[in-house]
Motif scaffolding. Sequence first.
Motif, PDB file in Angstrom:
ATOM      1  N   LEU A  10      23.725  40.707  19.549  1.00  0.00           N
ATOM      2  CA  LEU A  10      23.372  40.728  18.097  1.00  0.00           C
ATOM      3  C   LEU A  10      21.889  40.043  18.148  1.00  0.00           C
ATOM      4  N   LYS A  11      21.081  40.766  17.511  1.00  0.00           N
ATOM      5  CA  LYS A  11      19.486  40.122  17.467  1.00  0.00           C
ATOM      6  C   LYS A  11      19.790  38.813  16.480  1.00  0.00           C
ATOM      7  N   SER A  12      20.731  38.643  15.481  1.00  0.00           N
ATOM      8  CA  SER A  12      20.849  37.423  14.713  1.00  0.00           C
ATOM      9  C   SER A  12      22.257  37.499  13.920  1.00  0.00           C
ATOM     10  N   GLY A 167      28.857  36.014  21.812  1.00  0.00           N
ATOM     11  CA  GLY A 167      28.805  35.684  20.421  1.00  0.00           C
ATOM     12  C   GLY A 167      28.716  36.982  19.558  1.00  0.00           C
ATOM     13  N   LEU A 168      29.736  37.225  18.458  1.00  0.00           N
ATOM     14  CA  LEU A 168      29.680  38.091  17.504  1.00  0.00           C
ATOM     15  C   LEU A 168      29.899  37.674  16.187  1.00  0.00           C
ATOM     16  N   LEU A 172      31.204  44.896  11.009  1.00  0.00           N
ATOM     17  CA  LEU A 172      31.766  45.982  11.910  1.00  0.00           C
ATOM     18  C   LEU A 172      30.640  46.959  12.187  1.00  0.00           C
ATOM     19  N   HIS A 173      29.829  47.211  11.349  1.00  0.00           N
ATOM     20  CA  HIS A 173      28.370  48.374  11.404  1.00  0.00           C
ATOM     21  C   HIS A 173      27.668  47.723  12.720  1.00  0.00           C
ATOM     22  N   ILE A 174      27.381  46.497  12.591  1.00  0.00           N
ATOM     23  CA  ILE A 174      26.689  45.914  13.905  1.00  0.00           C
ATOM     24  C   ILE A 174      27.359  45.752  15.039  1.00  0.00           C
ATOM     25  N   LEU A 175      28.606  45.656  15.084  1.00  0.00           N
ATOM     26  CA  LEU A 175      29.392  45.657  16.172  1.00  0.00           C
ATOM     27  C   LEU A 175      29.602  46.887  16.893  1.00  0.00           C
ATOM     28  N   GLU A 176      29.728  48.025  15.943  1.00  0.00           N
ATOM     29  CA  GLU A 176      29.903  49.255  16.551  1.00  0.00           C
ATOM     30  C   GLU A 176      28.503  49.478  17.127  1.00  0.00           C
TER      31      GLU A 176
END
Length: 289
Positions: A10-12, A167-168, A172-176
């Motif tokens: 993830l970017k952030s 790191g998560l 859920l939208h970003i993780l998908e």
Amino acid sequence: MSLIAVWSPLKSGSGSTMLASSLPIVLALEYQVKVLLAHGGHAGERVEQAFTCKQEALDYMTAFQDTGMDALERLRAGGRLSPENVRNYTLPLLSDRLDLLCGPKPMPADAIHATGNAEDRKQAELMTRVMESSKRSYDLTVADAGNGVPGAADRAILQAADLIVVGLNQNLHILESAIEQERLPPEVSDKACLYIVGKYDRDSHCTLHNIKRRFGIKTTVLGVPYCSGMTDAWNMRSVMPYMQRSRGGADLKRMSSLYNAVRNLADAVAEQLGLPAGGSKLGGLHALG
């Protein structure tokens, strides 16, 4: 001996940089190991922002010219870089337990444009050499490999890593987008990994179990809660004393939830890498293995 990379697709929003600064502190306090903290960014960036060093009383760039990656690059260019002298160019954070290796000075934009891929190759080669050396001069190296698409130095860290902490967050939208669409770099997909959900809200329906099941994660998933005290400590460059206070004293009876969560991660890392027993499993936040 071993290299742990901390990286987020993830970017952030994952808290991975804060985690990368706190994990080596806990490892150094709870295990009989000598730890190096490094990162793939430039001087003054990433995990360096967590700490106040004596050299900051001087001009920043002048103060760091005799330490960090720039000094090691001069040694490499002269054929004198070795595992034995890496320690000489680090900054001590905990005496004889934890050292910080600062990043290189950022290059001017016109110099970056002129050197292009050659500079990337040089950074990757240097980082590879340094990570190889750190494995021989330290028991553990924890390296912050950044967020999002890794750069040249970050790829070298991931490539050399024995274990990657990914790191998560609970979006859920970003993780998908980051996980399901096969955007993980090849350096990560073939490595042993542990997953950390930063700023974890245990009251959310997006639980650790649901994340693990939704994305088919077969290994350990841990949660690290949001902590306003840690945010303030980061802003004041006082993460070290904050983590020491959060430990709760010699009897550990007043341990904070944040320290407990990071120690759970440290225990999982120790088990994965076969470190000598030094910590005990503490029943803090949920962990799924």
